[in-house]
Design an enzyme around this catalytic site. Sequence first.
Site, PDB file in Angstrom:
ATOM      1  N   ASP A  80      -1.037  40.417 -44.425  1.00  0.00           N
ATOM      2  CA  ASP A  80      -0.111  39.327 -44.153  1.00  0.00           C
ATOM      3  C   ASP A  80      -0.336  38.967 -42.681  1.00  0.00           C
ATOM      4  OD1 ASP A  80       1.807  37.399 -44.181  1.00  0.00           O
ATOM      5  OD2 ASP A  80       3.402  38.649 -45.013  1.00  0.00           O
TER       6      ASP A  80
HETATM    7  C1  BGC Z   1       4.171  35.152 -44.719  1.00  0.00           C
HETATM    8  C2  BGC Z   1       3.167  34.919 -45.826  1.00  0.00           C
HETATM    9  C3  BGC Z   1       2.335  33.705 -45.508  1.00  0.00           C
HETATM   10  C4  BGC Z   1       1.672  33.901 -44.163  1.00  0.00           C
HETATM   11  C5  BGC Z   1       0.843  32.708 -43.732  1.00  0.00           C
HETATM   12  C6  BGC Z   1       3.525  35.176 -43.352  1.00  0.00           C
HETATM   13  O1  BGC Z   1       4.485  35.206 -42.341  1.00  0.00           O
HETATM   14  O2  BGC Z   1       4.830  36.371 -44.942  1.00  0.00           O
HETATM   15  O3  BGC Z   1       3.810  34.761 -47.049  1.00  0.00           O
HETATM   16  O4  BGC Z   1       1.397  33.479 -46.513  1.00  0.00           O
HETATM   17  O5  BGC Z   1       2.677  34.077 -43.170  1.00  0.00           O
HETATM   18  O6  BGC Z   1       1.652  31.638 -43.416  1.00  0.00           O
END
Ligand code: BGC
Length: 795
Positions: free
Chosen positions: A253
């Site tokens: 993530d």
């Molecule tokens: C979120 C993800 C997301 C990623 C990219 C993160 O903060 O938890 O779900 O895909 O950011 O934006």
Amino acid sequence: MRLVGILTFVFMAALSLSAQDKELEDKVNKLMSELTLEEKVSLCSGRDDWSTEPIERLDIPWIWMADGPHGLRRAPATNKAGYGDQHPATCFPTASALSATWDTDLIYKVGQALGEECQALGVNVLLGPGVNIKRSVLGGRNFEYFTEDPILSGELGAAYINGVQSQGVGTSLKHFVANNVETMRMFMNSDVDTRTLHEIYLTPFEIAVKKAQPWTVMACYNRVQGEYGTQSPYLLTNLLKEEWGFEGIVISDWFAVVDRVAALKAGMHIEMPHVSSVNDEILLKAVQEGELDEAVLDNLVKEILMVVLKAKSLDKEDVDQKEEEHHQFAREVHGQAITLLKNNKIVLPLSKDKYKKIAIIGEFAANPRYQGNGSSEVKPTQLDNVLDIIKKEYGKGVKISYAQGYNLKDDNDFTMIEEAVQLAKESDVALVFAGLPLHYESEGIDRKHIDMPAAHNQLIAEVAKIQNNTVAVLTNGSAVAMPWIEQVPAVLETWLGGQAGAGAVADVLFGTVNPSGKLAETFPVKLADTPAAFDFPGEQGNVLYGERIFVGYRYYDEKQIEPLFPFGHGLSYTTFDYSDIQLSAKKISDKDALVVSLKVKNTGAIAGKETVQLYVSDLESTLQRPEKELKHFVKVELQPGETKEVSFELSGRDFSYYDAKRDMWIAESGSFEVMAAASSRDIRLKAQFELESTQQVPMMVDKYTFAKELWDNTETRELLKEYMPNWINGWVPEGKTMDEANIPGFFMEHPMIKFPYITNNEITHEQVNELIERCKNITYAPSYRTFKEVENVSF
Ligand code: BGC
């Protein structure tokens, strides 16, 4: 004929695909021999916010990843964050609405449309779906997740992935795993026991991986059982790759990685986004100094290249974004999600004969809330509102009036209620649009309560006092309390419906679409009734999953708490009758398939859709089990008077629990019941059967194994007879055999470590150890046995 054609096509496609894969693999192997160590290391992190690292020297391309999940949030460039300036894309209903459709075919089509938009805008991997379980009603991202049930989450997730990937675009199954709280999400430890982890939180990921092979899996921010999700060898390698056969790559993530080297060792491929060059240097040094085996890095890089090259090879030129077509489709999808929670006195659908003056009350009708806050925010290609749509499409021959009712900028502004009440009084029906403003539901922030703004609640209550035909039309991504529920005859849950949701709401209100949504999450009466009430959001960096496997409806069943609206509930403008449940056998083994069939009839006057839910109950189990668990579901469309037969095929896993001591799924011998239901609290048909397990499970004997467990097993009983015959004989009634010994429950409860003591050293400590060793290889067919309770405890 058609089936043969399809099968031939699938077979040919599989053949050519494997030839393609082989070609890809050869290409990757060649590249591997040409890459320098520095280049290999660089491939293990992103180039910038959204792209992977290219290596121009070797023509290794980069690919674009973008959020997800209910629409595409594509930044203007891969090095721009893309909040506010993202490219317009179709905003579909969010996951909590999609799950209320209970329709895997429809979700597959949503995936297809999303894949098409990705191709149109040059995106190779869509960051979704999120299949985390809604453990608490307060979870800030509940609007972005499907449901509280592992099977439903997994099946919907698999359908979404298969749909997107059918377009040559990858997905990222997120957030792996036990990512159920937003508070302190970067370090919170999900303190979940192993059985619960498997049965509830891992299962949706397992289903999605096995049924859909997402190109990527996104490792979570949080820790799981004390280990960061990005650096858990058990989760990323043992389970995901080895047990489930995941063929893709794991990405972190965004900013989730803590220890880069540990992450790679655990099986995480790419750190996203590009954080700093320091991280690459750490990795390089680790390989050079032998801390990280270069072969481990090579494997990961090889797998990264497979995905990158595959993605590029599937890139399509000049794909149309189909903005208008997808807008209409988004309306259709939302029509299947809207959930009619209550319809006393048949207030709905709105009939023009009955209602000449319609009051539309509430700012949401003019200024819609259609998605949640955070990384999933899509910039819609267009946006409908209910007020305009109703006036335009349903306004002929009726008087439509509007009152704002509340102020979305101020939750406690009650000044507009009076005007709304006056309008409701002068009308034949009042539609009150209320719910949760955007800032109530956000990634990164959990809710503190489940109340709607005070002004919304008061507005509904006041209007209902003077207007008998009041319909509460709710906009929210997750469960809310409804303190006015007894006063209001009709409640329509419209979720967060995406850019075209308003049209679908109008269609359902006026009966053009017969509602068929059902709750994929329990709506509680109050927060204190909810499963995680004591343990959310956790404290001091730890969140205890105290309710264990009793998540969602499993908890309400166990505690015998009446929810406001149960899991699986949703009304229709028609009615359905269930009949004639049949089982393919009355006795099966865990290896057999059990086919359950039944008939569903539309007993009303209009066409409608019904979701039949199949729950399984283990009537006698060694371990504690939920009263019932959803295992299968199907949505059927029926014309008035029409009857259809539906059938479900159940297998061993459907009857199994996860035994944490033995680390395996076990289907025990014993009696089971299947229930066909219209909701988790509306069981229509039941049937029982017996299961005879063919599994052999290890005894798992140690010094705390107690006498009864050994006595109950025929093999270990022989060993007890061998090592402590005098003690056993002491309990044998006159003229009876040793097997008929009447050993009192008090002694049956004693563990092996105490055997020398209770037998007056007939068996010594050394012999106990020897006995343990001899028991270790013994296996047995699992069946219901009262290990926990020792009957007739007597002295
Ligand atoms: C979120 C993800 C997301 C990623 C990219 C993160 O903060 O938890 O779900 O895909 O950011 O934006």
